[in-house]
Structure formats: C-alpha cells, structure tokens
Design an enzyme around this catalytic site. Structure first.
Site, short mmCIF file in Angstrom:
data_model
loop_
_atom_site.label_atom_id
_atom_site.label_comp_id
_atom_site.label_asym_id
_atom_site.label_seq_id
_atom_site.Cartn_x
_atom_site.Cartn_y
_atom_site.Cartn_z
N LEU A 1 0.83 -1.20 0.00
CA LEU A 1 0.00 0.00 0.00
C LEU A 1 0.87 1.26 0.00
CD1 LEU A 1 -2.69 1.53 0.25
CD2 LEU A 1 -2.59 1.14 2.73
N GLU B 1 3.59 4.12 -0.45
CA GLU B 1 4.40 4.57 -1.57
C GLU B 1 5.25 5.76 -1.13
OE1 GLU B 1 1.10 3.43 -5.04
OE2 GLU B 1 1.86 5.48 -4.89
N GLY C 1 1.70 7.54 2.25
CA GLY C 1 1.88 6.77 3.47
C GLY C 1 0.62 6.89 4.30
N GLY D 1 19.35 2.13 34.77
CA GLY D 1 20.41 3.12 34.87
C GLY D 1 21.39 3.02 33.72
N GLU E 1 0.97 0.64 10.61
CA GLU E 1 -0.48 0.37 10.75
C GLU E 1 -1.22 1.66 11.12
OE1 GLU E 1 -1.97 -2.44 10.07
OE2 GLU E 1 -0.48 -4.02 10.21
N THR F 1 0.02 5.93 11.95
CA THR F 1 0.72 6.64 13.02
C THR F 1 -0.24 6.98 14.16
OG1 THR F 1 0.26 8.82 12.09
CG2 THR F 1 2.27 7.69 11.31
#
Length: 386
Positions: free
Chosen positions: A124, A126, A130, A340, A364, A366
């Site tokens: 999907l 490109e 996106g 730490g 999937e 943002t």
C-alpha cells in the site's frame, strides 16, 4: 468459532514455552546478524502460527480476534522480529483475501499462506502515499484480458520472502480519492518486479523491509481481489482494523517482557545497601508500567471482543492501537531508567527493545492517524445519533 478454554490454554502455554525456551535465547544473535535462523520459520509453521487468523476450512487455526490478541501477547514477549516473521501471513498478507477474496482466490492462496509455504506481503505505502493512503499513484491499466501495473511501493515488510503481493493500484485515474483504487493479487516472481536492498533500520533487526518496483507487470483479470474493481481502499481499511488490534496485543506482550526485565534487575541490583526495588521512586516507575500495561491489555481484549461481535471496530481498534503503542514506548523508557547506565548498554535486552518499540507508533497508521480516526468516528456517531 471460539476454541474451548482448555484448547486455547494449551495453545497459549505452547507459545509461552516456545518464547522462553527457543526465541528469547536467540534474540542477541538475530539482532547481531540481522537474520532469523532458517529453522525458525519451519518450527513456527509446524505450530500453526502462520495461519492463526485463517479459517479452518482453508487450513488455518481460525482463531477469533480475541484469541489472536492473546497469542500475540505471548509471542510479543520475544523480539518483535519473530512476530514479524508470521505477521504478514496472519494479518495484512492474508486478510484481504479472507475478507473480500473470491472463493477461487481463497482456495488458491489461503492454504499455502496458513502452512507458511507461501509468504504474503501487503503493498500500500508509496514514496508519496503513506498516511495519505488515498493518494496511491501506482497505476493499473487495462490491457486485453488483464492489467499492467507500474509504480513503486515503499517499506514493504517481508518483501524479500514474499510469494504473493496484495497490491493497491489506481485502476481509474479519473475517479476521485479512494474510489479508483483496486486491490490485485500478484505473483512476486512476475516479470517486471524488482525488490530493492533492505533498509537499515533503527531497530527490529531480523525484520526486513524494502521497496518493490513494478515496471509493466502484467497480471490476469482474475487477480483483482474479489473480482471487484475500485474496492481496494475499502479492503485495505478492513484489514487495518484487525491489524491494529493485533499490534496492540504485541505491544502488551513487549510491555510484559520489559516489566519482567525491570523487576529482575531491580530485585538484584543494590545501591546504598538495599535493593533498588525497595526505593519508592523505582517502585513508582514499576507501578506505572504495570498499570499502563494492564490498561492496554484490557482495551485490546475489549476491542477484540467488539470486533468478533460486529466484524468491525474502527474507533476501538484505533483507540487501543494508539494507547498501546504509546504505552509500550513509555514502559521501554522507564525500563532503561530503572536499569540506569546498564540500560544504555547493548548487553541488556531493554536497550534493544527501547529501539524496537519506536516503530509501533508509526506503522499500521501513526498515532496521529489514530487520533483522526477516533475523532472522526466520535463526530459521526454524535451526528448520526443527533
């Protein structure tokens, strides 16, 4: 149909033991070599993990969304590279066929995807499409009794291993927005397909993503998913609904692992003559981790139950993916802080997971896309109700 409690518990116990005894000991090697040992895919296939979401009629385990989420909570305790190995077959590589495919397409692809014989990838994204998935530019031009595809897909998971590609392409350049996008099932070995060099990534070594270029790739007419033109975007959105709940389960599993690592270190490490686990500010970080992990787990199982009941849960899927992916980032940050200086060193798992989990807030959809999905569904529900 849901599994009976005993069978589900046996499956979860099997995955849990496999994670502890087989996968976790391999994590450092996979990270160092950027490669999963060849025997692991075969072992995971033997367990049926490639087909957990594929119906039993086509050789899969046919788990419900709730059951799948619980399996991911167990598998997620290991490096996410192992989950990604099966992830495309379980999710975006198979679910377009499960949800919208013709019976012939299901018979041709699903049994081999379920067995792991065939790996599926979902094309999907490109270079210019996106988050704005409706801006797909890869073209599909009718030619005789078939189609010719041209374009570039970006950041495609498992592209180097894939045998079948679900490709979103613009079949009608004059149709507005998403209505001109069609989904195609394409043999990855087709002439005209070239796969780029895998990207070097911040984390998740062992998982390979690369660009796929289509140059005059010819596909037959029956390659259209479901035989319906212009439905590709809708198919993609249905697939993402389930995938977001799936990834939320993975985030919960990773958070559990990070909490385990933090507890182990905090109860062994001493400062000022006491275990650091006895210091209240360390306890506060541990408590925050546990609370947020529990909240994400509850959200994920609730969203999964809604999906199983209705076949969709767009707002709830977005809610739990948004929260769970942000949650695991906060847990990873606290885990490093609890360790730490040691947490900054590559010999400790928390350093690796700190880098690995950053991706969950991006793919999937943002976190910002999830916010938009949530708000739009809220407004729509309010408007329709009013």
């Amino acid at each position: 149909m849901a599994l009976d409690a005993e069978t589900l518990n046996q499956l979860l116990d099997t995955v849990r033991r496999y994670v502890d005894e087989r996968l976790i000991p391999l994590e450092e090697q996979v990270s160092r070599d950027d490669r999963i040992p060849d025997e692991i895919p075969a072992e995971m296939a033997e367990m049926g993990l490639f087909g957990i979401s594929i119906p039993e009629a086509y050789g899969g385990l046919g788990l419900t969304m709730g059951e799948e989420a619980r399996v991911m909570m167990e598998l997620g305790r290991a490096s996410p590279a192992f989950r990604s190995l099966i992830g495309t077959n379980v999710g975006i590589g198979s679910q377009g066929i499960v949800i919208d495919g013709t019976e012939e397409q299901k018979q041709a692809y699903l049994p081999r995807l379920a067995s792991g014989e065939l790996v599926g990838s979902f094309c999907l994204t490109e270079p210019e499409a996106g988050s704005d998935a409706q801006s797909v530019r890869t073209s599909a031009r009718k030619d005789g009794n078939g189609w010719i595809l041209n374009g570039t897909k970006r950041f495609i998971t498992n592209s180097s291993r894939a045998g079948v590609l679900t490709v979103m392409a613009r079949s009608d350049p004059d149709a507005p927005g998403s209505s001109g996008i069609t989904a195609f099932l394409v043999d990855a070995k087709s002439p005209g397909i070239s796969i780029g060099r895998p990207y070097r990534k911040m984390g998740q070594q062992g998982t390979h993503v690369a660009d796929i270029v289509f140059e005059d790739v010819r596909v037959p007419a029956d390659a259209v998913v479901g035989g319906v033109e212009g439905r590709g975007f809708k198919t993609a959105m249905k697939v993402l609904d389930r995938g977001r709940i799936h990834l939320s389960g993975v985030c919960v599993g990773i958070a559990r692992r990070l909490i385990e690592e933090s507890l182990r270190y905090a109860t062994e490490r001493k400062q000022f003559g006491s275990r650091i686990a006895d210091f209240q500010l360390v306890q506060a970080m541990l408590a925050d981790c546990q609370t947020e992990m529990y909240a994400a787990r509850s959200m994920t199982l609730d969203a999964a139950a809604l999906y199983d009941a209705a076949g969709k849960a767009p707002m709830e899927a977005a809610c739990c993916k948004y929260y769970a992916s942000e949650m695991v980032g906060r847990v990873a940050d606290r885990a490093v802080q609890i360790h730490g200086g040691a947490g900054y060193m590559a010999e400790y798992a928390v350093e690796r997971f700190y880098r690995d989990v950053r991706l969950f807030r991006i793919y999937e959809g943002t976190s910002q896309i999830q916010q938009i999905v949530i708000a739009r569904n809220m407004v729509k529900a309010w408007t329709d109700g009013g």
